[in-house]
Motif scaffolding. Sequence first.
Motif, PDB file in Angstrom:
ATOM      1  N   ASP A 177       1.474 -17.117 -31.212  1.00 25.88           N
ATOM      2  CA  ASP A 177       2.145 -17.175 -32.514  1.00 25.88           C
ATOM      3  C   ASP A 177       2.888 -18.502 -32.613  1.00 25.88           C
ATOM      4  OD1 ASP A 177       3.687 -16.860 -34.756  1.00 25.88           O
ATOM      5  OD2 ASP A 177       4.696 -15.032 -34.094  1.00 25.88           O
ATOM      6  N   LEU A 178       2.392 -19.405 -33.450  1.00 22.76           N
ATOM      7  CA  LEU A 178       3.012 -20.713 -33.631  1.00 22.76           C
ATOM      8  C   LEU A 178       3.867 -20.788 -34.886  1.00 22.76           C
ATOM      9  CD1 LEU A 178       0.096 -23.133 -32.631  1.00 22.76           C
ATOM     10  CD2 LEU A 178       2.008 -22.351 -31.229  1.00 22.76           C
ATOM     11  N   LEU A 179       4.000 -19.692 -35.600  1.00 26.93           N
ATOM     12  CA  LEU A 179       4.758 -19.702 -36.848  1.00 26.93           C
ATOM     13  C   LEU A 179       6.253 -19.677 -36.536  1.00 26.93           C
ATOM     14  CD1 LEU A 179       2.530 -17.130 -38.705  1.00 26.93           C
ATOM     15  CD2 LEU A 179       2.571 -19.602 -39.078  1.00 26.93           C
ATOM     16  N   PRO A 180       7.020 -20.605 -37.096  1.00 28.16           N
ATOM     17  CA  PRO A 180       8.445 -20.691 -36.743  1.00 28.16           C
ATOM     18  C   PRO A 180       9.316 -19.626 -37.387  1.00 28.16           C
ATOM     19  CG  PRO A 180       7.924 -22.342 -38.386  1.00 28.16           C
ATOM     20  CD  PRO A 180       6.618 -21.685 -38.014  1.00 28.16           C
ATOM     21  N   LEU A 181       8.798 -18.937 -38.395  1.00 29.62           N
ATOM     22  CA  LEU A 181       9.584 -17.896 -39.035  1.00 29.62           C
ATOM     23  C   LEU A 181       8.668 -16.895 -39.718  1.00 29.62           C
ATOM     24  CD1 LEU A 181       9.480 -18.569 -42.332  1.00 29.62           C
ATOM     25  CD2 LEU A 181      11.186 -20.249 -41.727  1.00 29.62           C
ATOM     26  N   ASN A 182       9.249 -15.792 -40.107  1.00 26.96           N
ATOM     27  CA  ASN A 182       8.577 -14.758 -40.891  1.00 26.96           C
ATOM     28  C   ASN A 182       9.258 -14.742 -42.252  1.00 26.96           C
ATOM     29  OD1 ASN A 182       7.331 -12.463 -41.885  1.00 26.96           O
ATOM     30  ND2 ASN A 182       7.730 -11.203 -40.089  1.00 26.96           N
ATOM     31  N   THR A 183       8.491 -14.692 -43.317  1.00 28.22           N
ATOM     32  CA  THR A 183       9.070 -14.781 -44.650  1.00 28.22           C
ATOM     33  C   THR A 183       8.334 -13.886 -45.626  1.00 28.22           C
ATOM     34  OG1 THR A 183       9.533 -16.281 -46.525  1.00 28.22           O
ATOM     35  CG2 THR A 183       7.642 -16.808 -45.136  1.00 28.22           C
ATOM     36  N   PRO A 184       9.051 -13.299 -46.594  1.00 19.56           N
ATOM     37  CA  PRO A 184       8.377 -12.513 -47.625  1.00 19.56           C
ATOM     38  C   PRO A 184       7.876 -13.359 -48.791  1.00 19.56           C
ATOM     39  CG  PRO A 184      10.732 -12.392 -47.971  1.00 19.56           C
ATOM     40  CD  PRO A 184      10.526 -13.243 -46.737  1.00 19.56           C
ATOM     41  N   CYS A 185       8.069 -14.677 -48.710  1.00 20.87           N
ATOM     42  CA  CYS A 185       7.800 -15.539 -49.865  1.00 20.87           C
ATOM     43  C   CYS A 185       6.338 -15.930 -50.019  1.00 20.87           C
ATOM     44  CB  CYS A 185       8.660 -16.794 -49.775  1.00 20.87           C
ATOM     45  SG  CYS A 185      10.425 -16.457 -49.814  1.00 20.87           S
ATOM     46  N   LEU A 186       5.489 -15.518 -49.093  1.00 19.65           N
ATOM     47  CA  LEU A 186       4.054 -15.736 -49.192  1.00 19.65           C
ATOM     48  C   LEU A 186       3.376 -14.657 -48.362  1.00 19.65           C
ATOM     49  CD1 LEU A 186       3.801 -16.976 -46.176  1.00 19.65           C
ATOM     50  CD2 LEU A 186       3.915 -19.185 -47.278  1.00 19.65           C
ATOM     51  N   LEU A 187       2.060 -14.662 -48.359  1.00 16.81           N
ATOM     52  CA  LEU A 187       1.295 -13.775 -47.487  1.00 16.81           C
ATOM     53  C   LEU A 187       0.337 -14.622 -46.659  1.00 16.81           C
ATOM     54  CD1 LEU A 187       0.463 -10.680 -49.731  1.00 16.81           C
ATOM     55  CD2 LEU A 187       1.868 -10.708 -47.669  1.00 16.81           C
TER      56      LEU A 187
END
Length: 698
Positions: free
Chosen positions: A156-166
């Motif tokens: 998992d290289l994503l620096p954050l989790n966000t509801p602003c996109l899918l």
Amino acid sequence: MLIPPTACLCLLAFLTLGLSDVLAQPVTTRTDKVAELLNDWFAKGTAAGLQAITYENRDGQHSPLNTAQYPQLQVFKGAENEKGAATLVRPQPTLGNCSMASGATQMGCLPRIITMDPGGNLFLAKQYLSNNLFIYPEHQDYDIGANGQGGGGYGDLLPLNTPCLLISQGSSFTDQPFLKALLSATAAFPPDTQKLLIEKRLLMPTLQSIFRRSNTAVQTPEDYFTGKAHPPVFDGAQIDEEKMVRIAHDMTPAKIPPLVLLRVIEETKIEPGKNFFELANPHPWKLSDTPVSIARILRGNEAEHGMLIGFDKTMNLFKAPLQMRAVVLQGDPRFVHIESEPGGDVMRLRIRWEPPVITATGIRSHRIDIGIFADNGSSISAPAIISFYMLPNEMHFYDEKGRVSEIHYQTHNPDFGLPVTETDPRWVKILLAFSMKDTNLRSRLLDQILTPDERGGLQQHYVVLKPLLDAFTAIENADKRKDEAAQLRAKLGEAISSALKKKVAEKSDLTVRATIDKVLTAIASFHPFYLGSQRELDALAAASPKSTAVADVRAELHHLIMQGVLVEQASGQIDTMSPPEKLSLGERYMLRGLNLTLLSQVLFPDILDRSTAPAYVSPRLTTLKQWRDVYRYDPDSGALKGWIRYADSRIANFDAEGRLLPDGPQGKSIPVLYVMNEKGMLTWRPQPEPAPVTSSSK
């Protein structure tokens, strides 16, 4: 006066077809069950349809929605060169997609590029709170594996989790099921509900709530408050489109969910050169500060990171009491402390750096995600998410009092090098290797770790699978038997996957897979391994089928010698600097890295495929550094006195403010400057303070 594009399209449709013809168009020309529901509801006037909604494609029609299936839908046609992630907030309600990305070690997928930048996260929040939502594939940024070895990913290289996109699991075209489901749910809203959602700019938060509640992994109401409903990346196979449209169609205005809005009131302060070490003007550690997404890089040496979060601005269309709830969506709850008062509008977080975790889907992640929810009694909101990202190339260690004891800044790749899927034929070879009896070091170790029943069980599973493997191998490359080979490959994969889940032996509680992990974990955790078997391991390295084995082992030894863990005697014998019984947690962890290299390159080179490079981290986030810091505390007061830095076979003392102590802990301190050396690594140099200015006498 400028007329919005949507208005132009609707006016054109009205003038061309007449109002009755526009309304007579079905929501969709699809013929499935969801389409039947949507068209029936729209004909009866209980569903709003898609006249107010715009679709935008931003990949040059690489992965376009079949807009002919949605005759009511407005389509935004941008300039030919208008590609890539969205850069403008559209004034009209917009759902869009873009199947574009670069490799994991380049820029990565579009969501990763955007969310690494505080400005990008602010833009995403503006989109989300303005009825805009886009879907992007993860490509190579959320896959099982480490360092891209063996056909695997980088974790998992994503620096954050966000509801602003899918973010969709996979690459090109995996965004399509999400687009269709979101369009269907949008069309299913009752007309007054859809109108109110658009007016109040709540369309996308409401769609996110419905989408996540409908995920097939969410089996119970409580599942909605777990990572099952809110992973950073979603699997299109888990979309339940029919459930989504039914929830949307039943949503009256009174059932519109609240919108959680957050703000940071106070927070632990960290300073460059004292709490973390980077070049001047480093990448911001505060990645996101928006009402719906807060994110930090936990790069500091503080024992824990504290935040006071306010949610008093949370929006609820109807005056009903709100129940707020904060839960750990990803990460070890032992490292997260959440304190709040019932009915209060603030909460306090205390977060400690945590080692990587393995998600339910087998992906290694370096992030803690906390979801904040609001329940108005009729509906539950989509989460606002607070993320804490640990740099993958770092490891932090703590003493029995919870204080930071040691930080490593170039840690090893923690992966064993096993196959990334449970259907890989390599598992059969692993079973053979772990069950074969011999007098060599490998077999002797297996005898010590496994019981006779466990070892015999592995052999029995190998015997069952071998004929399938032989049959597949015999025709694998035959051009005229490709279909037959594909069928045999699928059958073999199913048999392997099934075998890995079975008990290894009747008298054992372990599965076959757990038994394999048991062996590798035992050897990796035995920190004196190389020291006690140096000659035999060196000989095996020289005979390894991996041509780089000797160099790989020497590189790992050199790394540990440079950082003061090992010492090489004049005779060539390798020893630990400290007595084995006094090795620190950090030193034992570094020896584990050496053992992982020995496992994949020397002991089991024929079955393990592991990258011996350090754990990959995006160079956008940090400058690589080859040192470890060991922290010193006052034995009486417990106050931090500074740290000892091990690098390049030397030590350097620093005080608690990050100033260099060239004459030792009791000497005078001087400031340091962090610069990049000729190898692209971070290093430091003393910065003597300027001499005081004195006035000359006349």
